[in-house]
Design a protein around this motif. Structure first.
Motif, PDB file in Angstrom:
ATOM      1  N   ALA A  64     136.918  23.294 101.032  1.00 55.74           N
ATOM      2  CA  ALA A  64     137.204  23.482  99.393  1.00 55.74           C
ATOM      3  C   ALA A  64     135.625  23.852  98.953  1.00 55.74           C
ATOM      4  O   ALA A  64     134.640  23.031  98.948  1.00 55.74           O
ATOM      5  N   GLY A  65     135.658  25.229  98.441  1.00 55.31           N
ATOM      6  CA  GLY A  65     134.271  25.563  97.646  1.00 55.31           C
ATOM      7  C   GLY A  65     133.049  25.916  98.729  1.00 55.31           C
ATOM      8  O   GLY A  65     132.054  26.021  97.982  1.00 55.31           O
ATOM      9  N   MET A  66     133.347  25.697 100.069  1.00 49.74           N
ATOM     10  CA  MET A  66     132.473  26.039 101.117  1.00 49.74           C
ATOM     11  C   MET A  66     132.922  27.071 102.161  1.00 49.74           C
ATOM     12  O   MET A  66     132.824  26.943 103.362  1.00 49.74           O
ATOM     13  N   GLY A  67     133.559  28.317 101.797  1.00 53.46           N
ATOM     14  CA  GLY A  67     133.825  29.205 102.509  1.00 53.46           C
ATOM     15  C   GLY A  67     133.000  30.067 103.231  1.00 53.46           C
ATOM     16  O   GLY A  67     131.789  29.997 103.121  1.00 53.46           O
ATOM     17  N   PRO A  68     133.568  30.926 104.209  1.00 57.52           N
ATOM     18  CA  PRO A  68     132.489  31.501 104.913  1.00 57.52           C
ATOM     19  C   PRO A  68     131.517  32.559 104.262  1.00 57.52           C
ATOM     20  O   PRO A  68     130.663  32.975 104.918  1.00 57.52           O
ATOM     21  N   GLU A  69     132.397  33.133 103.138  1.00 62.12           N
ATOM     22  CA  GLU A  69     131.516  34.136 102.323  1.00 62.12           C
ATOM     23  C   GLU A  69     130.302  33.776 101.805  1.00 62.12           C
ATOM     24  O   GLU A  69     129.357  34.657 101.479  1.00 62.12           O
ATOM     25  N   MET A  89     126.937  27.005 101.323  1.00 60.29           N
ATOM     26  CA  MET A  89     127.151  27.179 102.768  1.00 60.29           C
ATOM     27  C   MET A  89     128.571  27.198 103.289  1.00 60.29           C
ATOM     28  O   MET A  89     129.506  26.720 102.361  1.00 60.29           O
ATOM     29  N   TRP A  90     128.676  27.518 104.322  1.00 59.51           N
ATOM     30  CA  TRP A  90     129.917  27.366 105.156  1.00 59.51           C
ATOM     31  C   TRP A  90     130.219  26.081 105.900  1.00 59.51           C
ATOM     32  O   TRP A  90     129.231  25.587 106.578  1.00 59.51           O
ATOM     33  N   LEU A  91     131.263  25.293 105.754  1.00 58.18           N
ATOM     34  CA  LEU A  91     131.395  24.141 106.299  1.00 58.18           C
ATOM     35  C   LEU A  91     133.112  24.119 106.987  1.00 58.18           C
ATOM     36  O   LEU A  91     133.862  24.344 105.951  1.00 58.18           O
ATOM     37  N   SER A  92     133.346  23.876 108.310  1.00 61.93           N
ATOM     38  CA  SER A  92     134.661  23.870 108.798  1.00 61.93           C
ATOM     39  C   SER A  92     135.311  22.500 108.489  1.00 61.93           C
ATOM     40  O   SER A  92     134.697  21.687 108.060  1.00 61.93           O
ATOM     41  N   THR A  93     136.884  22.531 108.766  1.00 62.06           N
ATOM     42  CA  THR A  93     137.217  21.181 108.517  1.00 62.06           C
ATOM     43  C   THR A  93     138.127  20.760 109.617  1.00 62.06           C
ATOM     44  O   THR A  93     137.607  19.489 109.920  1.00 62.06           O
ATOM     45  N   GLY A  94     138.579  21.317 110.541  1.00 59.74           N
ATOM     46  CA  GLY A  94     139.631  20.880 111.569  1.00 59.74           C
ATOM     47  C   GLY A  94     138.802  20.892 112.657  1.00 59.74           C
ATOM     48  O   GLY A  94     137.606  21.326 112.902  1.00 59.74           O
ATOM     49  N   ALA A  95     139.544  20.461 113.924  1.00 59.31           N
ATOM     50  CA  ALA A  95     139.031  20.398 115.419  1.00 59.31           C
ATOM     51  C   ALA A  95     139.010  21.725 115.671  1.00 59.31           C
ATOM     52  O   ALA A  95     139.518  22.736 115.251  1.00 59.31           O
ATOM     53  N   GLY A  96     138.057  21.906 116.883  1.00 58.85           N
ATOM     54  CA  GLY A  96     137.782  23.175 117.331  1.00 58.85           C
ATOM     55  C   GLY A  96     139.007  23.838 118.024  1.00 58.85           C
ATOM     56  O   GLY A  96     140.046  23.344 117.913  1.00 58.85           O
ATOM     57  N   PRO A  97     139.009  25.137 118.310  1.00 57.08           N
ATOM     58  CA  PRO A  97     137.633  25.667 118.312  1.00 57.08           C
ATOM     59  C   PRO A  97     137.079  26.068 117.052  1.00 57.08           C
ATOM     60  O   PRO A  97     137.797  26.710 116.166  1.00 57.08           O
TER      61      PRO A  97
END
Length: 311
Positions: A64-69, A89-97
């Motif tokens: 939340a608040g750290m989207g790819p845009e 910055m962008w930061l993912s949440t779940g497992a890969g890929p």
């Protein structure tokens, strides 16, 4: 030395991005042959590639608040230096890929990708920043081609005033989409993974800088059309007419020329014309469609020295 013409064409091609200096000394006619030393002038040649802004960024997931845009909007940057605020910055949440994907408004010949890695203050401990990355390009978003020799993404310091420290050579790939798939981060543990900012550059292979300028008015009915040619173009296919849709779709009359100039047949007064130039690459033969440009001719012609006519 000893040149009488007021034009000089240096031998060989100029280097991209190089600044050159020149001076002209004027020499009187005989018998005195006095030399008047000129000032030093300079110019800088265009760069090899130009900045390219993606129109969209998507990702496999985002906190939340750290989207790819945030990786393409300049947030967190002061000039070319990035800060440590996580929401820039962008930061993912779940497992890969784990992946992040960029889209452009059309196909471009891509040159480089410049990367600012994830730069949160806790990078030294958790290492969210991307480390092992696969980069792929695509024209249609369906069929993908891998970019060769992608380097390991350098770790960010987790401190303010962070300069980009990874450059990926995209090899002139023709693409509308670029996808980064992150296999490992600097923490060496499971996701999340992230990035701070990216910048792309492209090689200008499309026609550009039209003359008359697009949407120009009052243009002479005797005008010639000129443009800056795309890099590496061997020929130019010019579409010209009064129907913008026909020009855009490539159904308008077309003519192939070898010089970056085209003189249309007689033009009508007070008429809007549309034109497009597709550049054909000298090596690959690939055609790069241009934008649709337009201009409107003058409404009437002026009769010079009208008062001198006595018939």
């Amino acid at each position: 030395q000893g040149q009488t013409d007021t034009r000089y064409d240096p031998a060989g091609a100029w280097a991209y991005g190089q600044t050159y200096y020149w001076r002209i000394d004027e020499v009187n006619q005989t018998p005195d042959r006095t030399i008047f030393k000129g000032e030093v002038w300079s110019f800088t040649v265009e760069p090899y590639s130009y900045p390219l802004q993606p129109v969209a960024a998507t990702a496999s997931s985002a906190q939340a608040g750290m989207g790819p845009e945030t990786t393409i909007d300049g947030s967190g940057l002061t000039g070319d230096l990035h800060g440590t605020e996580p929401t820039t910055m962008w930061l993912s949440t779940g497992a890969g890929p784990n992946w992040i994907q960029y889209e452009f408004n059309q196909v471009y010949k891509l040159h480089e990708l410049q990367v600012w890695n994830s730069n949160q203050m806790i990078e030294a401990f958790l290492g969210f920043g991307a480390k092992t990355v696969t980069v792929e390009t695509s024209v249609d978003g369906t069929t993908w081609a891998p970019v060769a020799n992608v380097p390991e993404f350098a770790r960010a310091p987790g401190a303010a005033n962070y300069a980009a420290n990874t450059i990926v050579q995209l090899g002139g790939a023709d693409a509308r989409f670029v996808r980064l798939t992150i296999a490992a981060n600097w923490g060496g543990v499971a996701p999340p993974v992230g990035l701070s900012e990216v910048r792309f550059t492209y090689v200008p292979v499309q026609a550009r800088s039209p003359q008359p300028a697009t949407a120009a008015t009052g243009v002479s009915v005797d005008t010639a059309l000129d443009w800056r040619p795309g890099r590496g173009a061997a020929s130019h296919q010019v579409y010209f007419g009064t129907d913008p849709n026909a020009v855009a779709q490539g159904t308008a009359p077309a003519q192939t020329v070898t010089a970056p100039s085209f003189t249309p047949d007689a033009l009508d007064l007070g008429t809007t014309y549309y034109w497009r130039v597709d550049e054909v690459n000298a090596v690959t033969g690939v055609s790069y469609p241009g934008d649709v440009w337009s201009f409107t001719t003058q409404d009437y012609a002026v009769v010079d020295d009208f008062e001198s006519y006595n018939d």
